[in-house]
Structures are given as C-alpha cells and as structure tokens.
Design an enzyme around this catalytic site. Sequence first.
Site, short mmCIF file in Angstrom:
data_model
loop_
_atom_site.label_atom_id
_atom_site.label_comp_id
_atom_site.label_asym_id
_atom_site.label_seq_id
_atom_site.Cartn_x
_atom_site.Cartn_y
_atom_site.Cartn_z
N ASP A 1 0.84 -1.20 0.00
CA ASP A 1 0.00 0.00 0.00
C ASP A 1 0.87 1.25 0.00
O ASP A 1 1.76 1.39 0.85
CB ASP A 1 -0.90 -0.03 1.24
CG ASP A 1 -1.77 1.20 1.33
OD1 ASP A 1 -1.45 2.10 2.12
OD2 ASP A 1 -2.77 1.27 0.58
N GLY A 2 0.63 2.16 -0.95
CA GLY A 2 1.43 3.37 -1.07
C GLY A 2 1.34 4.26 0.15
O GLY A 2 2.34 4.88 0.56
N ASP B 1 0.01 8.21 -8.57
CA ASP B 1 -0.93 7.93 -9.66
C ASP B 1 -1.64 6.62 -9.36
O ASP B 1 -1.51 5.63 -10.09
CB ASP B 1 -0.17 7.85 -11.00
CG ASP B 1 -1.11 7.69 -12.20
OD1 ASP B 1 -2.31 8.02 -12.06
OD2 ASP B 1 -0.64 7.23 -13.26
#
Length: 250
Positions: A113-114, A131
């Site tokens: 997970d970013g 993005d």
Amino acid sequence: MSTPIDISEEGGVRYLHFGSEWIQGAMRVRAPNALELMYTREMMAGLLMRTAPWPRNALVIGLGAASVAKFLYHYCPQTVLDIVEIEPRVVAAARQFFHLPPESARFRIHIGDGVAHVLAGGSGYDLILVDGFDENARAGALDTLPFYQAARARLSDQGLLAANLFGRSRGFHRSIERIITAFDDRAVAFPSCDSGNVIAFGAAGERVEVTAFDLRLRAQELKQDTGLDLLPTVARLEQAGSLPGGTLVL
C-alpha cells in the site's frame, strides 16, 4: 482487486484497464519507453523545475502500465526508483505486456500500500509521483490531507510531489486544496488535460523559481535528449496565468 485486468490495443497503442472503460495506462508498441498519455508527460514537469543530477531518487505510487517508471529508468540513469503497487497482477501485466524493466539495485518493486509505505518513514525522496486509482477512478486514502502531509515529510531538501488528480471528479478542487494546505501554499495545479486529468505539484525544501524563458529552454533540451515535449505544457501554464510575473515560483 477482484476486478479483471484487461489489455486492449488500437492504432499501435496498448492500453491497460481495470474492468472498466477507464484507461489506467498506455504504451505505443513501437516506442515503449515514450510517454503516450498527456498526463504522464506532465508528471515529468519536475525535470523543468529542478536541474540534474535531480532526481537522485524517486518514489512511484501506482504502477499502471509502468509509463513514468520506465521513462525515469531509461532517461534518468542517476535515479534510484522505488515502485509501490498494491496489486500483484498489475505488476505481472506490466512485465508481460508493457516492458517493465527487471528489478535491480536502482529499480525496486514493492507490493504493498502506497499510503503505508509513505507513513512508514525512512529516507527522503527527491520526487514522489502519485498515480493510484481503483477501477472506479477513485484515489481513496492517496488523496487525503494526512497522506499529502506525510508525503511532504518524506521529501528531500529538493523534493517535489507530483499527483495525478482526476479532473472530472467532484472532489477535484478539494484535492488541490488539500495539497495546497499540506505544502503551505507551495503548490501549483496545471490546467486540465484533454483526458480530464489534472497534475498538481507541491514543493519542499529549496525554493523553485524558474522564468518562462528558462522553462522553455529546459523543455527544448529535454525534448532533444529524451523526445519528451513539454513545450505545450509551458504554453498552457502561461495562458492559464500560472506564471505570475513570467516566473514559476513554488
């Protein structure tokens, strides 16, 4: 992600979809390292704001068709890249269909997970590119004030954040307000692309102050070196009044 990952091809361009009509990435088959979509080109505008050897390192959140990751890998050989993608099948599709570079000491892929990656802390990045969208073009926690604040804290003294915002979303203006708040007004939103995407930049550390003349000069050099043409982007910034006094200041 339970939705299917679809690949389509038309007019020599290969597209990535997440079970809907929304295009999640694109690659011209005969030019796999070029940036096919306008918004991906504009995410590289930080190369006009800072000078080489910037960026020394970069974090890419959301792999998609690997467009921005491949561009940085091939045209910025000094850059160490961390790629964070939450869906393993997207990485597999990028390897099979979109010429994803092999992992190495300077090209590292993290399945995860970013938001968690940013919140975990660690060394600073010169460039963070955000993005990440689901099949319904929703960014979720990647478009929140706490995330943008945490991202700013992970930036170096020459750090820039570039975020792709879906301009047709009702929350688009609130997204820009969150970035402006997180970066203490050191932010700019580019005029909307034809696709409806809007690229917003936030700056940390060293001041960005580049005249329109120098932006055009750097864009010409970048086009010569990489084929990436950001001259139309500079013109759109001027027309939109985003360069007060003829200078981009962040």
